[in-house]
Scaffold this motif. Structure first.
Motif, mmCIF file in Angstrom:
data_model
loop_
_atom_site.group_PDB
_atom_site.id
_atom_site.type_symbol
_atom_site.label_atom_id
_atom_site.label_comp_id
_atom_site.label_asym_id
_atom_site.label_seq_id
_atom_site.Cartn_x
_atom_site.Cartn_y
_atom_site.Cartn_z
ATOM 1 N N ALA A 1 0.838 -1.209 0.000
ATOM 2 C CA ALA A 1 0.000 0.000 0.000
ATOM 3 C C ALA A 1 0.872 1.258 0.000
ATOM 4 C CB ALA A 1 -0.934 0.001 1.214
ATOM 5 N N TYR B 1 -3.538 0.948 7.023
ATOM 6 C CA TYR B 1 -3.497 1.666 5.742
ATOM 7 C C TYR B 1 -3.489 3.185 5.931
ATOM 8 C CZ TYR B 1 -4.411 -2.887 3.584
ATOM 9 O OH TYR B 1 -4.327 -4.197 3.184
ATOM 10 N N SER C 1 0.078 3.612 5.972
ATOM 11 C CA SER C 1 0.722 3.312 4.683
ATOM 12 C C SER C 1 0.489 4.435 3.677
ATOM 13 C CB SER C 1 0.163 2.028 4.069
ATOM 14 O OG SER C 1 0.100 1.001 4.997
ATOM 15 N N GLU D 1 -7.535 -2.837 -1.556
ATOM 16 C CA GLU D 1 -6.467 -3.836 -1.499
ATOM 17 C C GLU D 1 -7.118 -5.203 -1.381
ATOM 18 O OE1 GLU D 1 -3.134 -2.179 0.012
ATOM 19 O OE2 GLU D 1 -2.115 -4.013 0.634
ATOM 20 N N SER E 1 -3.273 -3.682 -5.025
ATOM 21 C CA SER E 1 -3.540 -2.416 -4.347
ATOM 22 C C SER E 1 -3.794 -1.340 -5.385
ATOM 23 C CB SER E 1 -2.356 -2.025 -3.464
ATOM 24 O OG SER E 1 -2.697 -0.914 -2.661
#
Lengths: 379, 135
Positions: A255, A289, A292, A366, A372
């Protein structure tokens, strides 16, 4: 340079519809998106149709309900990232100058319960390793061990999701839940309780993608696609259905790589994003995430969410539609649903969940196999 | 499981007849990347430079979870636990653990590889590798 825009979006409400098949779910979404763009199928020059669990040529069967103009139709299967992958194909088709108007539509009638067929070898399933929530649970448990993320922070993510979803007609779960109810719900995969995991369900979502000049002949209510990125798993990404990974690696996680590519493509950074829909397939994934994608430092996703930074009115509102936790996940439609939600945000049409003055929005999906997608839209 | 024929859940995953159970991995002769289960091509170099090796060392438990409802295709018994173990050779591997629930599992604890029953089917005992906390 061709400017690629979204001229219209539409969704079929995500939920459980025993009386509707995938053709209805997909064609309703496509028809709503076309209507939103002031178009019909006769204007569309190509279509990319995202679905995971249906028979072959399912997109053909969906779109024939809206007319048979004889255009090329391509069916796209890329797990949870199917819809955004279809958008990326449409984006490229417009960018290259091949077409002026392309339809991306996603639809799904999901099987109930744990999803199967996510690429596991037979031995993984028979021994108990072939279950997606296992991976989500392990990922967030490692995060808890490393950074001190807590179960209360996980519960807050689910609480926030359900609180926001109350106002979203497209969400399946529209009832507020208390943190206690979430923590005390049935434990599915420790530390994830039932309400911290999304439910596979039924729905459709679509977007009409054009070059700007063509869009302006039909509507002024368009948003620009600043980035559309798809990347896949490398070795260190212990994502469904991987069984091993290196202990150390010198490159970023999936990600992070997708986000970096998208920010570079858009010439923007995480600080520019006003609102985001990200893959909260479980409460832990939203925390991981959010880091990320660069919305906060690695390890701080839990405390930042708990402090309200990712709620409506916060510094970077995440999943204010209720996200996947409350919308549910009709796999093939899910990431197109995210794109519809952020389009409405940029157009100022998100009702009670509107992020005031939103100018730049991001969606992230994702999925199985290690897909992703990051899409950035600007007003 | 006396009298039942013992068979691996899949050939090529592990050696279960040797005195110390071993996982079969691939190691790239060019870059050193380790992969389990074994495969011909190196995921980093994208060349068929993989050589077969075995891992039998103690690892450390990175993280774990407990499962109470059987996932699709599962032929064993619930509840069970699953963990990721990091081995000193430089690879982390996903596996079922010997513990029924997570109560006694601690991140960082030493883990050994054992061979254990995955399930019984057609009068055969199917074996898989499992991760066992070192007492």
């Amino acid at each position: 340079m061709t400017e690629v825009v979204i001229a219209g979006v539409g969704m079929h409400e995500f939920g459980r519809y025993n009386d509707k098949d995938y053709r209805t779910l997909g064609s309703v979404a496509a028809q709503r998106a076309l209507k939103d763009a002031n178009m019909n199928m006769k204007d569309v020059q190509a279509a990319f149709c995202a679905n995971v669990y249906e028979v072959s040529a399912s997109g053909h069967n969906v779109l024939e309900r809206l007319g048979l103009p004889g255009i090329p139709i391509v069916n796209v299967e890329n797990a949870c990232a199917s819809g955004a992958s279809a958008v990326r194909l449409a984006y490229q088709a417009i960018k290259s100058g091949q077409y002026d108007i392309v339809l991306a539509v996603g639809f799904e009638k999901s099987p109930r319960g744990f999803l199967h067929g996510a690429g596991y070898d037979h031995w993984q399933e028979s021994t108990g390793l072939g279950a997606n929530p296992l991976y989500f649970a392990l990922n967030i448990h490692e995060h808890m061990v490393k950074y001190g993320t807590t179960k209360e922070q996980l519960a807050h993510i689910a609480y926030k999701s359900h609180k926001h979803a109350v106002h979203n007609r497209y969400a399946m779960f529209r009832k507020e839940l208390s943190v206690e109810e979430i923590l005390q719900a049935r434990m599915v995969c420790d530390p994830l309780t039932l309400y911290m995991l999304c439910a596979p369900n039924d729905g459709g979502a679509a977007a009409v993608i054009c070059n700007k000049e063509t869009a302006e002949r039909f509507t002024q209510n368009y948003v620009t696609i600043a980035a559309s990125v798809l990347e896949t798993r490398r070795r260190r990404d212990m994502f469904v259905p991987a069984v091993s990974a290196p202990a150390q690696a010198s490159y970023p996680f999936l990600a992070e790589r997708a986000a970096q590519s998208a920010y570079k493509m858009a010439g923007l950074g995480p600080e520019d994003i006003d609102v985001a829909e990200i893959q909260d397939v479980d409460a832990g994934s939203e925390i991981i995430y959010s880091e990320s994608l660069g919305f906060c430092p690695i390890g701080e996703g839990g405390p930042r969410a708990l402090a309200g930074e990712t709620s409506l009115g916060g510094r970077i509102p995440i999943n204010v539609s209720g996200g996947i936790l409350s919308r549910g996940e009709p796999v093939g439609a899910s990431s197109l649903g995210q794109i519809a939600e952020i389009t409405w945000q940029l157009r100022g049409e998100a009702g009670p969940n509107q992020v005031q003055g939103a100018k730049v929005a991001l969606s992230h999906s994702e999925g199985a196999g290690g897909n992703s997608c990051v899409t950035i839209l600007v007003k | 499981m006396e009298g039942l024929v013992k068979v691996p859940v899949k050939d090529g995953l592990f050696q279960f007849t040797s005195p110390s159970p071993m996982l079969i991995v691939s190691c790239c002769s060019a870059c050193g990347e380790l992969v389990f289960p074994k495969q011909d091509y190196c995921p980093e170099c994208c060349t068929d430079t993989m050589e077969e090796k075995t891992i039998s060392s103690l690892g450390k438990l990175v993280c774990f979870t407990g499962i109470t409802s059987p996932p699709p295709g599962f032929k064993g018994e619930v509840p069970y636990t699953v963990g990721i173990v990091e081995f000193p050779e430089g690879i982390r591997i996903l596996g079922v653990m010997t513990e029924k629930n997570i109560d006694r599992l601690i991140p960082g604890m030493d883990i050994e590889i054992v061979m254990d029953t995955a399930f019984i089917e057609d009068e055969k005992e199917y074996l898989t590798y499992k991760f066992k906390p070192v007492q």
